[in-house]
Scaffold this motif. Structure first.
Motif, PDB file in Angstrom:
ATOM      1  N   ALA A   3      16.552  42.829  -0.050  1.00  0.00           N
ATOM      2  CA  ALA A   3      15.123  43.067  -0.225  1.00  0.00           C
ATOM      3  C   ALA A   3      14.288  42.598   0.956  1.00  0.00           C
ATOM      4  O   ALA A   3      13.126  42.950   1.057  1.00  0.00           O
ATOM      5  CB  ALA A   3      14.655  42.375  -1.505  1.00  0.00           C
ATOM      6  N   GLY A   4      14.846  41.796   1.833  1.00  0.00           N
ATOM      7  CA  GLY A   4      14.078  41.289   2.960  1.00  0.00           C
ATOM      8  C   GLY A   4      14.205  39.783   3.068  1.00  0.00           C
ATOM      9  O   GLY A   4      15.087  39.165   2.469  1.00  0.00           O
ATOM     10  N   HIS A   5      13.304  39.198   3.832  1.00  0.00           N
ATOM     11  CA  HIS A   5      13.332  37.766   4.104  1.00  0.00           C
ATOM     12  C   HIS A   5      12.048  37.127   3.583  1.00  0.00           C
ATOM     13  O   HIS A   5      10.956  37.577   3.923  1.00  0.00           O
ATOM     14  CB  HIS A   5      13.473  37.546   5.603  1.00  0.00           C
ATOM     15  CG  HIS A   5      13.515  36.106   5.999  1.00  0.00           C
ATOM     16  ND1 HIS A   5      13.143  35.687   7.241  1.00  0.00           N
ATOM     17  CD2 HIS A   5      13.865  34.982   5.326  1.00  0.00           C
ATOM     18  CE1 HIS A   5      13.276  34.367   7.320  1.00  0.00           C
ATOM     19  NE2 HIS A   5      13.707  33.923   6.159  1.00  0.00           N
ATOM     20  N   ALA A   6      12.209  36.087   2.775  1.00  0.00           N
ATOM     21  CA  ALA A   6      11.062  35.377   2.213  1.00  0.00           C
ATOM     22  C   ALA A   6      11.060  33.933   2.704  1.00  0.00           C
ATOM     23  O   ALA A   6      12.105  33.307   2.821  1.00  0.00           O
ATOM     24  CB  ALA A   6      11.113  35.393   0.684  1.00  0.00           C
ATOM     25  N   LEU A   7       9.877  33.421   2.976  1.00  0.00           N
ATOM     26  CA  LEU A   7       9.679  32.011   3.292  1.00  0.00           C
ATOM     27  C   LEU A   7       8.976  31.389   2.090  1.00  0.00           C
ATOM     28  O   LEU A   7       7.890  31.839   1.716  1.00  0.00           O
ATOM     29  CB  LEU A   7       8.823  31.851   4.553  1.00  0.00           C
ATOM     30  CG  LEU A   7       8.367  30.427   4.910  1.00  0.00           C
ATOM     31  CD1 LEU A   7       9.554  29.493   5.122  1.00  0.00           C
ATOM     32  CD2 LEU A   7       7.473  30.456   6.148  1.00  0.00           C
ATOM     33  N   VAL A   8       9.610  30.384   1.484  1.00  0.00           N
ATOM     34  CA  VAL A   8       9.043  29.697   0.329  1.00  0.00           C
ATOM     35  C   VAL A   8       8.557  28.327   0.792  1.00  0.00           C
ATOM     36  O   VAL A   8       9.335  27.534   1.328  1.00  0.00           O
ATOM     37  CB  VAL A   8      10.077  29.535  -0.802  1.00  0.00           C
ATOM     38  CG1 VAL A   8       9.505  28.719  -1.956  1.00  0.00           C
ATOM     39  CG2 VAL A   8      10.557  30.901  -1.285  1.00  0.00           C
ATOM     40  N   VAL A   9       7.253  28.055   0.586  1.00  0.00           N
ATOM     41  CA  VAL A   9       6.640  26.810   1.035  1.00  0.00           C
ATOM     42  C   VAL A   9       6.119  26.048  -0.177  1.00  0.00           C
ATOM     43  O   VAL A   9       5.191  26.496  -0.852  1.00  0.00           O
ATOM     44  CB  VAL A   9       5.463  27.078   2.005  1.00  0.00           C
ATOM     45  CG1 VAL A   9       4.909  25.763   2.544  1.00  0.00           C
ATOM     46  CG2 VAL A   9       5.881  28.019   3.122  1.00  0.00           C
TER      47      VAL A   9
END
Length: 126
Positions: A3-9
Motif C-alpha cells: 500500500a505504500g510507506h507510512a510514517l507513524v509519529v
C-alpha cells in the motif's frame, strides 16, 4: 507492491507498535516510526513517506507545529498528514482540516480498520 510507506509519529511506544502492526499486517504498508517531532521531520525528509500519521499532543513540539514544518519544506510539502488524536470529537473535523491536515483518526483506533481508514483519507484504493 503493498500500500505504500507510512510514517507513524507518537510519543507512546504502544501506540506506535499497534499502528505499525496494523498497517503492516492488515494493510500491507511499509512503516517507519518516530517518537518526537525532530525525528519525525528528519525521517519525513529522508524517507519521503506516502502518508504521515501524526499525534497531536507530543512533548516539546506538538503535531500542528510539526505539520507546519513539513508544509514549509518543498521535499515534504505534499505528503498527506493524518492526525492521530484522542481529542477528535464529532463536529471538529473542519477545525482540524483548517490546520492543513488531510484527515483525523481518533485514538483509540481500531487496528483492524486503520489501514482502510488511512487509505480512504488519502484517496487510495485498498
Amino acid at each position: 507492491m503493498g500500500a505504500g510507506h507510512a510514517l507513524v509519529v507518537d510519543d507512546d511506544e504502544t501506540i506506535r507498535e499497534v499502528a505499525q502492526m496494523a498497517l503492516e499486517l492488515v494493510g500491507g504498508w511499509r512503516v517507519t516510526t518516530a517518537a518526537d517531532g525532530a525525528e519525525a521531520v528528519e525521517l519525513a525528509r529522508t524517507h519521503r513517506p506516502d502518508v504521515v500519521l501524526l499525534d497531536v499532543m507530543l512533548p516539546r513540539v506538538d503535531g500542528p507545529a510539526i505539520l507546519s514544518m513539513l508544509r514549509a519544506e518543498s521535499a515534504t510539502r505534499d505528503i498527506p498528514i493524518i492526525y492521530l488524536t484522542a481529542k477528535a470529537t464529532p463536529g471538529r473535523e473542519e477545525e482540524w482540516s483548517q490546520t492543513g491536515a488531510t484527515g483525523v483518526i481518533a485514538k483509540p483506533f481500531d487496528p483492524m480498520t486503520l489501514a482502510d481508514d488511512v487509505a480512504r483519507l488519502i484517496g487510495r484504493d485498498t
